[in-house]
Design a protein around this motif. Structure first.
Motif, PDB file in Angstrom:
ATOM      1  N   ARG A  68       0.836  -1.212   0.000  1.00 27.44           N
ATOM      2  CA  ARG A  68       0.000   0.000   0.000  1.00 27.44           C
ATOM      3  C   ARG A  68       0.868   1.260   0.000  1.00 27.44           C
ATOM      4  O   ARG A  68       0.608   2.224  -0.720  1.00 27.44           O
ATOM      5  CB  ARG A  68      -0.898  -0.039   1.232  1.00 27.44           C
ATOM      6  N   THR A  69       1.939   1.233   0.761  1.00 27.16           N
ATOM      7  CA  THR A  69       2.815   2.402   0.842  1.00 27.16           C
ATOM      8  C   THR A  69       3.620   2.574  -0.442  1.00 27.16           C
ATOM      9  O   THR A  69       3.791   3.688  -0.947  1.00 27.16           O
ATOM     10  CB  THR A  69       3.750   2.265   2.042  1.00 27.16           C
ATOM     11  N   ARG A  70       4.136   1.444  -1.024  1.00 31.22           N
ATOM     12  CA  ARG A  70       4.915   1.557  -2.269  1.00 31.22           C
ATOM     13  C   ARG A  70       4.031   2.064  -3.420  1.00 31.22           C
ATOM     14  O   ARG A  70       4.502   2.809  -4.284  1.00 31.22           O
ATOM     15  CB  ARG A  70       5.508   0.201  -2.627  1.00 31.22           C
ATOM     16  N   PHE A  71       2.789   1.661  -3.447  1.00 35.45           N
ATOM     17  CA  PHE A  71       1.882   2.137  -4.503  1.00 35.45           C
ATOM     18  C   PHE A  71       1.717   3.657  -4.422  1.00 35.45           C
ATOM     19  O   PHE A  71       1.704   4.357  -5.446  1.00 35.45           O
ATOM     20  CB  PHE A  71       0.527   1.450  -4.358  1.00 35.45           C
ATOM     21  N   ALA A  72       1.579   4.186  -3.213  1.00 32.45           N
ATOM     22  CA  ALA A  72       1.445   5.635  -3.056  1.00 32.45           C
ATOM     23  C   ALA A  72       2.688   6.357  -3.557  1.00 32.45           C
ATOM     24  O   ALA A  72       2.603   7.408  -4.220  1.00 32.45           O
ATOM     25  CB  ALA A  72       1.182   5.974  -1.589  1.00 32.45           C
ATOM     26  N   ILE A  73       3.874   5.790  -3.295  1.00 30.75           N
ATOM     27  CA  ILE A  73       5.116   6.422  -3.763  1.00 30.75           C
ATOM     28  C   ILE A  73       5.202   6.372  -5.281  1.00 30.75           C
ATOM     29  O   ILE A  73       5.545   7.358  -5.940  1.00 30.75           O
ATOM     30  CB  ILE A  73       6.330   5.734  -3.114  1.00 30.75           C
ATOM     31  N   ARG A  74       4.908   5.206  -5.897  1.00 27.70           N
ATOM     32  CA  ARG A  74       4.997   5.084  -7.359  1.00 27.70           C
ATOM     33  C   ARG A  74       3.995   6.004  -8.064  1.00 27.70           C
ATOM     34  O   ARG A  74       4.299   6.583  -9.108  1.00 27.70           O
ATOM     35  CB  ARG A  74       4.753   3.626  -7.764  1.00 27.70           C
ATOM     36  N   GLU A 111       2.757   5.176   7.548  1.00 25.29           N
ATOM     37  CA  GLU A 111       1.747   6.230   7.473  1.00 25.29           C
ATOM     38  C   GLU A 111       2.388   7.579   7.147  1.00 25.29           C
ATOM     39  O   GLU A 111       1.850   8.360   6.345  1.00 25.29           O
ATOM     40  CB  GLU A 111       1.006   6.307   8.808  1.00 25.29           C
ATOM     41  N   ALA A 112       3.554   7.848   7.711  1.00 25.20           N
ATOM     42  CA  ALA A 112       4.257   9.098   7.418  1.00 25.20           C
ATOM     43  C   ALA A 112       4.728   9.137   5.971  1.00 25.20           C
ATOM     44  O   ALA A 112       4.689  10.187   5.319  1.00 25.20           O
ATOM     45  CB  ALA A 112       5.436   9.261   8.372  1.00 25.20           C
ATOM     46  N   VAL A 113       5.175   7.988   5.422  1.00 23.03           N
ATOM     47  CA  VAL A 113       5.618   7.931   4.017  1.00 23.03           C
ATOM     48  C   VAL A 113       4.441   8.224   3.087  1.00 23.03           C
ATOM     49  O   VAL A 113       4.569   8.966   2.099  1.00 23.03           O
ATOM     50  CB  VAL A 113       6.251   6.564   3.721  1.00 23.03           C
ATOM     51  N   ARG A 114       3.304   7.638   3.356  1.00 24.02           N
ATOM     52  CA  ARG A 114       2.133   7.908   2.520  1.00 24.02           C
ATOM     53  C   ARG A 114       1.720   9.393   2.585  1.00 24.02           C
ATOM     54  O   ARG A 114       1.291   9.983   1.585  1.00 24.02           O
ATOM     55  CB  ARG A 114       0.967   7.018   2.941  1.00 24.02           C
ATOM     56  N   ALA A 115       1.836  10.002   3.759  1.00 23.87           N
ATOM     57  CA  ALA A 115       1.521  11.422   3.888  1.00 23.87           C
ATOM     58  C   ALA A 115       2.465  12.275   3.048  1.00 23.87           C
ATOM     59  O   ALA A 115       2.040  13.249   2.401  1.00 23.87           O
ATOM     60  CB  ALA A 115       1.582  11.836   5.355  1.00 23.87           C
ATOM     61  N   THR A 116       3.765  11.884   2.984  1.00 27.19           N
ATOM     62  CA  THR A 116       4.729  12.631   2.162  1.00 27.19           C
ATOM     63  C   THR A 116       4.378  12.521   0.688  1.00 27.19           C
ATOM     64  O   THR A 116       4.405  13.508  -0.053  1.00 27.19           O
ATOM     65  CB  THR A 116       6.137  12.104   2.414  1.00 27.19           C
TER      66      THR A 116
END
Length: 492
Positions: free
Chosen positions: A415-421, A471-476
């Protein structure tokens, strides 16, 4: 005796007026009238007819030669005087002077009427407007008034100086009267033109003043009607058993304002009266609306008391379930996963006790019909219960999330990697290389996610730290996406 237009000369006095009164015979001046008396005119016409009959009798009985008759007839018609019976140069001048007098009188009347109308306009402006433009208009009107006084005095002096009804009016006097009266008439007409030009310049000021005056009566009437409606609404509330003392006090404070409205704009001025009417209307409408809502407000407070009391009881039950959740967290996870929740049971119990105490105070305020106090206390109760609900829910939510990541952390990682990509694709759209201000935060987020994943390795991983990091990574990533879209929207 000299002939006049109304009294020809007669040798035997047959054509003379025999109705002269004793004072006139004694030499007393006769009162001036606008025209000869009817009896006098008949007597003078009778004398003329008798003179003509005598002339024709003389021609019949005594044959005369044609030259003698021609010489006698003019003398008989002239009456032996120096003026003709039916007019002449003097009468023409008298008529012209009288016409000039009538024209001057008409011009004087028109000027006086225009001045009266303009004075009403000036009074309208001064009643409403206190600006420099209005004061200047008043000053200019006073100057024109002085000019009107001057030409009016000239006219009156010309009228008083000449008696055009005198029988012995001299031709020179009639001509002078005509000249002076014509001059007075011209001055009156010029002054009236000046007055009309001044009145045309008052158009904007007069329109503004008339607009405010047109608003005055309806505004005062609306204020009175609204005040009456507020009084009726308050009476209805009291009849229903509600005191509404605060509304009664606010309504009583409007009494002096109503008195000033009734005193009128003549005493307090139009602008002040309009402002007062608007203020009374606004305040009375507020009282009326609150009075009409008061029964509904009382019912709403009753419903909230019941609802919040039920919610406080439910939270008391849920607070007792926090301790078993904390026991499981302590048994299965590291200290960092549950340490911040250690005081939740005690805080929840204290918050519920405070909420119950405030509920009692709100109930008492409701019984005393202190509606603002009751509303404020209920808001405090609601805030206490909300914070307690969040704390109690946090313990159960923490256990659920920790159980999920301990069982399979891959879902959280994906879930977090998808938000970054997704953020990286947006940053590269239409570009060969991304903007540094976009690429740098995303690169840092990738590195931060890698470190969080690496922290799961070991015998007792800190799952809570892992969840907070992802959660912080997704917020960024979300912040970078919002920044890119905003910049491109501004560029478009």
């Amino acid at each position: 005796m000299t002939a006049t237009p109304w009294q020809p000369y007669t040798p035997d006095g047959a054509g003379a007026d025999t109705t002269t009164s004793a004072p006139e015979a004694a030499g007393t001046p006769r009162a001036r009238t606008d025209r000869p008396r009817r009896g006098a005119r008949r007597g003078r016409r009778g004398g003329i007819l008798r003179e003509v009959r005598a002339l024709f009798t003389l021609v019949t009985l005594v044959p005369l030669s044609l030259p003698l008759l021609a010489a006698t007839a003019p003398a008989a018609f002239a009456g032996g005087g120096t003026r003709r019976w039916f007019g002449g140069r003097g009468e023409s001048l008298r008529a012209e002077a009288q016409a000039a007098k009538d024209a001057a009188a008409a011009a004087f009347y028109e000027l006086d009427t225009a001045q009266r109308d303009l004075r009403i306009s000036i009074e309208t402006i001064t009643a409403v407007d206190a600006t420099p433009a209005a004061r200047r208009a008043v000053s200019d009107f006073e100057a024109i008034g002085r000019r009107i006084d001057e030409v009016s005095h000239q006219y009156i002096s010309a009228v008083d100086a000449h008696d055009l009804d005198r029988d012995d009016l001299d031709s020179a006097v009639a001509a002078r009267a005509r000249t002076e009266l014509t001059q007075a008439k011209d001055e009156l007409a010029r002054t009236k033109d000046e007055l009309e030009r001044f009145q045309q310049g008052l158009g904007p000021l007069l329109d503004k003043a008339e607009t405010q005056l047109a608003r005055l009566a309806p505004a005062v009437e609306r204020a009175r009607q609204t005040l009456l409606a507020a009084t009726n609404a308050l009476d209805a509330v009291r009849a229903a058993g509600l005191k509404a003392d605060d509304l009664a006090a606010r309504l009583a404070a409007l009494g002096p304002e109503l008195t000033k409205l009734n005193q009128g704009a003549g005493r307090h001025g139009v602008p002040e009266t309009l402002q007062r009417a608007d203020r009374v209307l606004r305040d009375a409408e507020a009282v009326r609306a609150e009075a009409e809502r008061l029964p509904e407000r009382a019912a709403e407070i009753d419903r909230r008391l019941v609802s919040l009391r039920t919610r406080a009881e439910a939270l008391t039950t849920r607070s007792g379930q926090v301790e078993p959740v904390l026991s499981e967290l302590r048994r299965r996870f590291t200290l960092a996963c549950w340490q911040d929740l250690q005081r939740v049971p005690d805080q929840a119990g204290e918050s519920v006790r405070q909420a119950e105490a405030k509920l009692k105070e709100a109930q008492q305020a409701r019984g005393e019909q202190r509606w603002p106090d009751a509303t404020a206390l209920l808001s405090t109760v609601r805030a206490l219960l909300n914070s307690t609900d969040e704390a109690v829910s946090a313990a159960g939510d923490r256990l659920r999330r920790l159980n999920a990541v301990a069982k399979d952390p891959r879902q959280e990682i994906d879930r977090t990697r998808f938000a970054i990509r997704d953020a990286q694709r947006l940053a590269m759209a239409g570009r060969q290389t991304p903007e540094p201000r976009h690429a740098r935060p995303l690169d840092d987020a990738v590195a931060r996610l890698d470190r969080a994943v690496a922290s799961l390795e070991g015998r007792h991983p800190d799952y809570w730290h892992f969840l907070t990091e992802t959660e912080a990574v997704r917020a960024t990533a979300a912040r970078v996406v919002a920044q890119i879209r905003e910049e491109r929207g501004q560029g478009t």
